[in-house]
Design a protein around this motif. Sequence first.
Motif, PDB file in Angstrom:
ATOM      1  N   ARG A 146       1.173  -0.772  -0.114  1.00  0.00           N
ATOM      2  CA  ARG A 146       0.451   0.093   0.202  1.00  0.00           C
ATOM      3  C   ARG A 146       0.794   1.419   0.420  1.00  0.00           C
ATOM      4  NH1 ARG A 146      -2.828  -2.840   3.608  1.00  0.00           N
ATOM      5  NH2 ARG A 146      -4.793  -3.815   2.973  1.00  0.00           N
ATOM      6  N   GLN A 147       1.637   1.432   0.545  1.00  0.00           N
ATOM      7  CA  GLN A 147       3.023   2.374   0.418  1.00  0.00           C
ATOM      8  C   GLN A 147       4.061   2.619  -0.632  1.00  0.00           C
ATOM      9  OE1 GLN A 147       5.409   1.809   3.465  1.00  0.00           O
ATOM     10  NE2 GLN A 147       4.237   1.454   5.169  1.00  0.00           N
ATOM     11  N   ILE A 148       3.599   1.615  -2.075  1.00  0.00           N
ATOM     12  CA  ILE A 148       4.203   2.160  -3.256  1.00  0.00           C
ATOM     13  C   ILE A 148       2.991   2.973  -4.347  1.00  0.00           C
ATOM     14  CG2 ILE A 148       4.468   0.734  -5.062  1.00  0.00           C
ATOM     15  CD1 ILE A 148       6.915  -0.571  -2.541  1.00  0.00           C
ATOM     16  N   ASP A 149       3.929   4.068  -4.797  1.00  0.00           N
ATOM     17  CA  ASP A 149       3.011   5.015  -4.739  1.00  0.00           C
ATOM     18  C   ASP A 149       3.503   4.791  -6.560  1.00  0.00           C
ATOM     19  OD1 ASP A 149       5.590   5.755  -5.448  1.00  0.00           O
ATOM     20  OD2 ASP A 149       4.642   7.634  -3.000  1.00  0.00           O
ATOM     21  N   ARG A 150       4.650   3.526  -6.954  1.00  0.00           N
ATOM     22  CA  ARG A 150       5.355   3.858  -8.229  1.00  0.00           C
ATOM     23  C   ARG A 150       5.169   2.681  -8.983  1.00  0.00           C
ATOM     24  NH1 ARG A 150       9.955   6.388 -11.396  1.00  0.00           N
ATOM     25  NH2 ARG A 150       9.355   6.529 -13.090  1.00  0.00           N
ATOM     26  N   PHE A 209      -7.183   0.127 -13.075  1.00  0.00           N
ATOM     27  CA  PHE A 209      -7.482   0.093 -11.301  1.00  0.00           C
ATOM     28  C   PHE A 209      -7.119   0.100 -10.632  1.00  0.00           C
ATOM     29  CE2 PHE A 209      -8.371  -3.024 -15.724  1.00  0.00           C
ATOM     30  CZ  PHE A 209      -9.589  -3.298 -15.543  1.00  0.00           C
ATOM     31  N   ALA A 210      -5.444   0.310 -10.309  1.00  0.00           N
ATOM     32  CA  ALA A 210      -5.383   0.320  -9.370  1.00  0.00           C
ATOM     33  C   ALA A 210      -4.805   1.970  -9.325  1.00  0.00           C
ATOM     34  CB  ALA A 210      -3.752   0.197  -8.744  1.00  0.00           C
ATOM     35  N   ARG A 211      -4.782   2.926 -10.004  1.00  0.00           N
ATOM     36  CA  ARG A 211      -4.638   4.420 -10.237  1.00  0.00           C
ATOM     37  C   ARG A 211      -3.038   4.591  -9.941  1.00  0.00           C
ATOM     38  NH1 ARG A 211      -9.739   6.182  -8.253  1.00  0.00           N
ATOM     39  NH2 ARG A 211      -9.308   5.061  -6.497  1.00  0.00           N
ATOM     40  N   LEU A 212      -2.340   3.816 -10.103  1.00  0.00           N
ATOM     41  CA  LEU A 212      -0.776   4.176 -10.028  1.00  0.00           C
ATOM     42  C   LEU A 212      -0.218   4.498 -11.302  1.00  0.00           C
ATOM     43  CD1 LEU A 212      -0.313   1.283  -7.105  1.00  0.00           C
ATOM     44  CD2 LEU A 212      -0.172   4.002  -6.501  1.00  0.00           C
ATOM     45  N   PRO A 213       0.819   5.541 -10.574  1.00  0.00           N
ATOM     46  CA  PRO A 213       1.969   5.553 -12.426  1.00  0.00           C
ATOM     47  C   PRO A 213       2.617   4.585 -12.222  1.00  0.00           C
ATOM     48  CG  PRO A 213       2.862   6.897 -10.259  1.00  0.00           C
ATOM     49  CD  PRO A 213       1.330   6.040  -9.464  1.00  0.00           C
ATOM     50  N   VAL A 214       2.985   4.142 -13.133  1.00  0.00           N
ATOM     51  CA  VAL A 214       3.501   2.498 -14.073  1.00  0.00           C
ATOM     52  C   VAL A 214       4.895   3.129 -15.404  1.00  0.00           C
ATOM     53  CG1 VAL A 214       3.862   0.787 -15.146  1.00  0.00           C
ATOM     54  CG2 VAL A 214       1.722   1.241 -13.609  1.00  0.00           C
ATOM     55  N   GLU A 215       5.656   2.677 -15.477  1.00  0.00           N
ATOM     56  CA  GLU A 215       6.867   3.061 -15.946  1.00  0.00           C
ATOM     57  C   GLU A 215       7.503   1.822 -16.321  1.00  0.00           C
ATOM     58  OE1 GLU A 215      10.817   5.351 -17.312  1.00  0.00           O
ATOM     59  OE2 GLU A 215       9.772   5.711 -15.456  1.00  0.00           O
ATOM     60  N   ASN A 271       9.435   4.659  -3.435  1.00  0.00           N
ATOM     61  CA  ASN A 271       8.134   4.045  -2.877  1.00  0.00           C
ATOM     62  C   ASN A 271       7.797   3.591  -4.131  1.00  0.00           C
ATOM     63  OD1 ASN A 271       7.898   4.805  -0.118  1.00  0.00           O
ATOM     64  ND2 ASN A 271       7.008   6.246  -0.091  1.00  0.00           N
ATOM     65  N   THR A 272       8.946   3.361  -5.362  1.00  0.00           N
ATOM     66  CA  THR A 272       9.145   2.450  -5.698  1.00  0.00           C
ATOM     67  C   THR A 272       9.320   1.545  -6.358  1.00  0.00           C
ATOM     68  OG1 THR A 272       9.507   4.559  -7.263  1.00  0.00           O
ATOM     69  CG2 THR A 272       9.646   2.318  -8.725  1.00  0.00           C
ATOM     70  N   LEU A 273       8.304   0.648  -6.495  1.00  0.00           N
ATOM     71  CA  LEU A 273       8.535  -1.143  -7.093  1.00  0.00           C
ATOM     72  C   LEU A 273       8.802  -1.197  -7.542  1.00  0.00           C
ATOM     73  CD1 LEU A 273       8.725  -3.755  -5.678  1.00  0.00           C
ATOM     74  CD2 LEU A 273       5.611  -4.090  -6.132  1.00  0.00           C
ATOM     75  N   TYR A 286      -4.732  -7.232  -8.103  1.00  0.00           N
ATOM     76  CA  TYR A 286      -4.016  -7.874  -6.725  1.00  0.00           C
ATOM     77  C   TYR A 286      -4.327  -6.569  -6.394  1.00  0.00           C
ATOM     78  CZ  TYR A 286      -1.278  -8.862  -2.641  1.00  0.00           C
ATOM     79  OH  TYR A 286      -0.589  -8.716  -1.272  1.00  0.00           O
ATOM     80  N   ILE A 287      -2.848  -5.381  -7.218  1.00  0.00           N
ATOM     81  CA  ILE A 287      -2.695  -4.467  -6.801  1.00  0.00           C
ATOM     82  C   ILE A 287      -4.115  -3.161  -6.121  1.00  0.00           C
ATOM     83  CG2 ILE A 287      -1.432  -2.086  -6.739  1.00  0.00           C
ATOM     84  CD1 ILE A 287       0.086  -4.574  -6.215  1.00  0.00           C
ATOM     85  N   ALA A 288      -5.132  -3.431  -6.355  1.00  0.00           N
ATOM     86  CA  ALA A 288      -6.069  -2.502  -7.207  1.00  0.00           C
ATOM     87  C   ALA A 288      -6.781  -2.543  -5.415  1.00  0.00           C
ATOM     88  CB  ALA A 288      -6.749  -2.618  -8.387  1.00  0.00           C
TER      89      ALA A 288
END
Length: 185
Positions: free
Chosen positions: A44-48, A71-77, A94-96, A172-174
């Motif tokens: 939950r602490q991951i923001d990217r 679905f999780a509304r998090l930025p992805v690169e 906080n990047t995974l 899962y993340i969402a």
Amino acid sequence: MRNFMEKEIFEQPMALENSMRGRFSEDGSTANFGGLNLTASELRQIDRFMFCAWRTAWHACLVTEHLIERFARLPVEVDYASEFRYRNSPLDRNTLFFVLSQSGETIDTLAALREAKRKGYRVLAINNVVGLPPSRARPTVAFIKHVGPEIGVASTKAFTSQLLVGAMLALYIARLRDMSFKATA
């Protein structure tokens, strides 16, 4: 079958079934990833998210990017594994960081994994073969289960299994964040 590619195309339904086996909660509301070794609160602490891969796995990452962002509304690169180590990507704590590989032996993908580890990022590997370098390099691994090796030149069952695992990861993340059970139906 006339050739390995045709054989592997027809093996896709079983590969997808094997990739899903044991990966959904009893009520079907979310996916389970026992190999992630991250708690729900850590996730939950991951923001990217940052995905690195090469060739066909890179394309699977592009689809996963879309699903996680939607679905999780998090930025992805998504980056080419061959280029990641030559850049100074602005990744915060906080990047995974994910590496995705069918074989687990792609030189550039392994180099990206080592570079991300060197910089102190949480690194997860998704690959098809237990015991190959990504899993030895980091204990946090989600395997594409029981897909088997691909002999044909074009990736078939590994690619569709990577797409499936990416979709399950997005779910899962969402669900960990704010996606309701109703939204998954």
